[in-house]
Motif scaffolding. Structure first.
Motif, PDB file in Angstrom:
ATOM      1  N   LYS A 398       8.737   6.181 -14.645  1.00 28.26           N
ATOM      2  CA  LYS A 398       7.408   5.582 -14.505  1.00 28.26           C
ATOM      3  C   LYS A 398       7.481   4.317 -13.651  1.00 28.26           C
ATOM      4  N   ALA A 399       8.517   3.509 -13.892  1.00 29.21           N
ATOM      5  CA  ALA A 399       8.663   2.262 -13.133  1.00 29.21           C
ATOM      6  C   ALA A 399       8.841   2.567 -11.645  1.00 29.21           C
ATOM      7  N   ARG A 400       9.684   3.556 -11.341  1.00 25.36           N
ATOM      8  CA  ARG A 400       9.948   3.912  -9.952  1.00 25.36           C
ATOM      9  C   ARG A 400       8.691   4.458  -9.271  1.00 25.36           C
ATOM     10  N   GLU A 401       8.019   5.387  -9.947  1.00 22.11           N
ATOM     11  CA  GLU A 401       6.794   5.963  -9.359  1.00 22.11           C
ATOM     12  C   GLU A 401       5.736   4.890  -9.126  1.00 22.11           C
ATOM     13  N   THR A 402       5.631   3.961 -10.065  1.00 25.94           N
ATOM     14  CA  THR A 402       4.627   2.908  -9.942  1.00 25.94           C
ATOM     15  C   THR A 402       4.927   2.021  -8.739  1.00 25.94           C
ATOM     16  N   LEU A 403       6.211   1.676  -8.563  1.00 21.78           N
ATOM     17  CA  LEU A 403       6.576   0.840  -7.415  1.00 21.78           C
ATOM     18  C   LEU A 403       6.448   1.610  -6.100  1.00 21.78           C
ATOM     19  N   GLU A 404       6.786   2.899  -6.126  1.00 27.89           N
ATOM     20  CA  GLU A 404       6.640   3.691  -4.906  1.00 27.89           C
ATOM     21  C   GLU A 404       5.179   3.744  -4.486  1.00 27.89           C
ATOM     22  N   SER A 405       4.284   3.859  -5.449  1.00 33.60           N
ATOM     23  CA  SER A 405       2.881   3.941  -5.042  1.00 33.60           C
ATOM     24  C   SER A 405       2.380   2.554  -4.626  1.00 33.60           C
ATOM     25  N   ALA A 406       2.929   1.482  -5.220  1.00 27.24           N
ATOM     26  CA  ALA A 406       2.604   0.124  -4.748  1.00 27.24           C
ATOM     27  C   ALA A 406       3.017  -0.029  -3.284  1.00 27.24           C
ATOM     28  N   LYS A 407       4.158   0.543  -2.968  1.00 24.59           N
ATOM     29  CA  LYS A 407       4.695   0.464  -1.611  1.00 24.59           C
ATOM     30  C   LYS A 407       3.776   1.195  -0.628  1.00 24.59           C
ATOM     31  N   GLU A 408       3.320   2.370  -1.039  1.00 24.83           N
ATOM     32  CA  GLU A 408       2.432   3.139  -0.152  1.00 24.83           C
ATOM     33  C   GLU A 408       1.137   2.389   0.146  1.00 24.83           C
ATOM     34  N   TYR A 409       0.548   1.785  -0.887  1.00 23.57           N
ATOM     35  CA  TYR A 409      -0.696   1.033  -0.660  1.00 23.57           C
ATOM     36  C   TYR A 409      -0.452  -0.154   0.269  1.00 23.57           C
ATOM     37  N   ALA A 410       0.677  -0.848   0.058  1.00 16.32           N
ATOM     38  CA  ALA A 410       0.972  -2.009   0.906  1.00 16.32           C
ATOM     39  C   ALA A 410       1.221  -1.558   2.343  1.00 16.32           C
ATOM     40  N   ARG A 411       1.962  -0.444   2.495  1.00 15.99           N
ATOM     41  CA  ARG A 411       2.251   0.087   3.822  1.00 15.99           C
ATOM     42  C   ARG A 411       0.951   0.432   4.567  1.00 15.99           C
ATOM     43  N   GLU A 412       0.025   1.079   3.853  1.00 19.29           N
ATOM     44  CA  GLU A 412      -1.253   1.461   4.463  1.00 19.29           C
ATOM     45  C   GLU A 412      -2.005   0.211   4.951  1.00 19.29           C
ATOM     46  N   ALA A 413      -2.007  -0.831   4.123  1.00 17.56           N
ATOM     47  CA  ALA A 413      -2.695  -2.065   4.517  1.00 17.56           C
ATOM     48  C   ALA A 413      -2.010  -2.687   5.728  1.00 17.56           C
ATOM     49  N   LEU A 414      -0.686  -2.716   5.730  1.00 19.00           N
ATOM     50  CA  LEU A 414       0.038  -3.309   6.860  1.00 19.00           C
ATOM     51  C   LEU A 414      -0.214  -2.528   8.145  1.00 19.00           C
ATOM     52  N   ASN A 415      -0.302  -1.199   8.022  1.00 19.97           N
ATOM     53  CA  ASN A 415      -0.604  -0.382   9.202  1.00 19.97           C
ATOM     54  C   ASN A 415      -1.979  -0.724   9.766  1.00 19.97           C
ATOM     55  N   ILE A 416      -2.956  -0.890   8.884  1.00 18.20           N
ATOM     56  CA  ILE A 416      -4.309  -1.243   9.343  1.00 18.20           C
ATOM     57  C   ILE A 416      -4.280  -2.584  10.070  1.00 18.20           C
ATOM     58  N   LEU A 417      -3.552  -3.543   9.486  1.00 13.82           N
ATOM     59  CA  LEU A 417      -3.490  -4.872  10.110  1.00 13.82           C
ATOM     60  C   LEU A 417      -2.789  -4.826  11.461  1.00 13.82           C
ATOM     61  N   GLU A 418      -1.742  -4.020  11.537  1.00 11.96           N
ATOM     62  CA  GLU A 418      -1.005  -3.920  12.797  1.00 11.96           C
ATOM     63  C   GLU A 418      -1.861  -3.308  13.899  1.00 11.96           C
ATOM     64  N   ALA A 419      -2.749  -2.384  13.489  1.00  9.79           N
ATOM     65  CA  ALA A 419      -3.574  -1.686  14.475  1.00  9.79           C
ATOM     66  C   ALA A 419      -4.732  -2.559  14.993  1.00  9.79           C
ATOM     67  N   GLN A 420      -4.946  -3.722  14.380  1.00 17.29           N
ATOM     68  CA  GLN A 420      -6.085  -4.558  14.797  1.00 17.29           C
ATOM     69  C   GLN A 420      -5.876  -5.146  16.175  1.00 17.29           C
TER      70      GLN A 420
END
Ligand code: HEC
Ligand code: HEC
Ligand code: HEC
Ligand code: HEC
Length: 420
Positions: A398-420
């Protein structure tokens, strides 16, 4: 609901109706075996045995082991200048949290939790703000006494004033009321008496005792009542959806304007459903095992790391290779910790880049909303694992899955910011 009525109903739920066992009840199937014992009664405040010393003579070994919660390690002398052992400063250990928790108390002061012996002292001494007497709910054996005396008005009552009226930290009363004999567990915290009604399954007594406090919670913004956000379930996503449905947030990040949730200490939620939970192991089985000292066997009440009692806590299932088992636990913890730090690095970058983009007015409203939503989701998940005190052990998957999904959300946000 009217305050008076609420208090009466709650006290009835947690005790009175049960003391008369055969009285009519509306929902017989919701009964909790722990509370079914007909001896369960709320004593009148003057009869409540709230001091651990009250049981010193009757249960000397249990009492002595309970007092060991004033130490974190065997035979280490406490540092009197700190009122106990040396606290670990998370701000030094994990400097990223100064950025992640910016704008709230935990970015200014955040020490590792200590033993039950110190709970009252530590909550009084922290410089973080205390919005009401509710903050004492998990720190003292006298909370039920205060609750009987003040009803729901207790929650928003002045913290300072209320803490001056009490003197005991957590003690036997929190888990047993006046009836410790046979290890009967009685639920004394009003929020868990309500929270347990929301659960799909009834945890074991040795887990319920701890779930009174080792849970995620929030304070109702108006009444300051402690509420367990379990209406949709106790999973990471279900708790988040409870907060989302109410547009609830604990604070807004000053640089990004994101409405964030501060997770507390969801040991019970993390543990529920794990391999060991499925095997029927309770929190107390691992953290307070039956031990033998000088030829006498007793139930340890020294709630501490089970790695200090691997033989007693784990041996019956895992065999005699204590060192090997400890190494296996720590390997898992190292993996979770390194993933946790990785996600927090991403969040630090996200906060910095998002803050700059906002300042430079580069973002349209939809993008701002989307980025805030991703930041909230990612940081909530990171926090859920970070503040859970087992560094993932209670349920590595559960801990690993939770952190992996935290990572995906952060990655998505960083991608949006990079594309600006
Ligand atoms: C944090 C909760 C908690 C506190 C505080 C606590 N206990 Fe217990 N106690 C437990 C649990 C859990 C058990 C085991 C019950 C179970 O697993 O079903 C237990 C078991 C016991 C037993 C039965 C022991 C046996 O051999 O079976 C006694 C007696 C007891 N406690 C006395 C005390 C006394 C005295 C204090 C205060 C010095 C105290 N407890 C404080 C949770 C607590
Ligand atoms: C009445 C509330 C309450 C109950 C019940 C309770 N705890 Fe705690 N526990 C706390 C608080 C508060 C702290 C932190 C104390 C401090 O830092 O001053 C704590 C600290 C701890 C710690 C040491 C902290 C750490 O991270 O090293 C352990 C271990 C622990 N509890 C285990 C348990 C177990 C196991 C149970 C059930 C048998 C239990 N607790 C029941 C409130 C509670
Ligand atoms: C299968 C055994 C087991 C069970 C069951 C278990 N824990 Fe733990 N717990 C551990 C281990 C192992 C650690 C990590 C200890 C360490 O890192 O030294 C831990 C860590 C903790 C800590 C931090 C203590 C510290 O010293 O680091 C707390 C608090 C805690 N658990 C509470 C609970 C609660 C509450 C429950 C029940 C909901 C529970 N645990 C169930 C094994 C268990
Ligand atoms: C009631 C039996 C039982 C007890 C008590 C117990 N375990 Fe387990 N444990 C299991 C079983 C079964 C598994 C799953 C099969 C396996 O991996 O060995 C498991 C798995 C594990 C794992 C593998 C990682 C994971 O979580 O999947 C670790 C590490 C572990 N246990 C450590 C401990 C420690 C440390 C304690 C004592 C604090 C403990 N266990 C107490 C039965 C138990």
């Amino acid at each position: 609901m009217k305050k008076y009525k609420r208090t009466v109903i709650l006290l009835i739920i947690i005790a009175l109706a049960l003391s008369f066992g055969c009285g009519p009840r509306e929902e017989p199937e919701a009964r909790d075996p722990v509370d079914e014992d007909p001896r369960v009664v709320v004593p009148s405040p003057e009869d409540m045995l709230v001091a651990a010393e009250d049981w010193k003579e009757e249960y000397p070994l249990i009492y002595e082991s309970f007092i060991r919660t004033s130490r974190m390690q065997d035979n280490k002398v406490e540092d009197s200048s700190l009122g106990g052992l040396h606290p670990i400063d998370y701000l030094k250990k994990y400097p990223n949290i100064i950025t992640l928790y910016e704008g709230m108390g935990f970015s200014k002061e955040y020490y590792i939790a200590r033993g039950h012996y110190y709970a009252l002292e530590d909550v009084i001494n922290t410089s973080r703000p205390k919005p009401g007497a509710s903050c004492l709910a998990c720190k003292t054996s006298e909370y039920e006494k205060l609750y009987v005396e003040h009803g729901d008005d207790l929650f928003a009552r002045d913290f300072q004033k209320t803490s001056q009226e009490i003197s005991h930290s957590i003690s036997c009363y929190n888990c047993h009321r006046n009836e410790p004999a046979d290890g009967e567990i009685q639920i004394t915290s009003p929020h868990f008496a309500l929270g347990i009604e929301k659960l799909e399954t009834t945890p074991k007594a040795g887990t319920q005792a701890c779930a009174q406090c080792h849970v995620e919670y929030y304070l109702d913004p108006e009444t300051r009542e402690v509420i367990l956000p379990w209406d949709n379930g106790i999973g990471v996503d279900e708790i988040e959806s409870f907060f989302d449905e109410r547009d609830y947030y604990d604070w807004e990040h000053p640089r990004t304007g994101t409405p964030l949730i501060k997770v507390q200490h969801p040991e019970f939620e993390m543990y529920t459903g794990s391999i060991h939970d499925q095997m029927g192991v309770s929190c107390a089985d691992c953290h307070m095992p039956r031990v033998e000292e000088n030829g006498q066997e007793y139930k340890s009440h020294w709630a501490k790391s089970p790695l200090k009692t691997v033989e007693e806590s784990c041996g019956r299932c895992h065999g005699a290779d204590n060192e090997g088992l400890i190494a296996q636990v720590q390997e898992g913890q190292r993996e979770i910790e390194s993933l946790q730090v990785q996600v927090s690095d991403m969040l630090v970058k996200l906060i910095a880049d998002f803050g700059v983009a906002l300042e430079e007015q580069e973002l349209d409203d939809d993008t701002i909303d989307q980025l805030r939503s991703l930041h909230r989701k990612s940081q909530y998940r990171w926090d859920f694992v970070f503040v859970e005190n087992s560094t993932g052990f209670h349920d590595y998957d559960k801990a690993r899955e939770t952190l992996e999904s935290a990572k995906e959300y952060a990655r998505e946000a960083l991608n949006i910011l990079e594309a600006q």
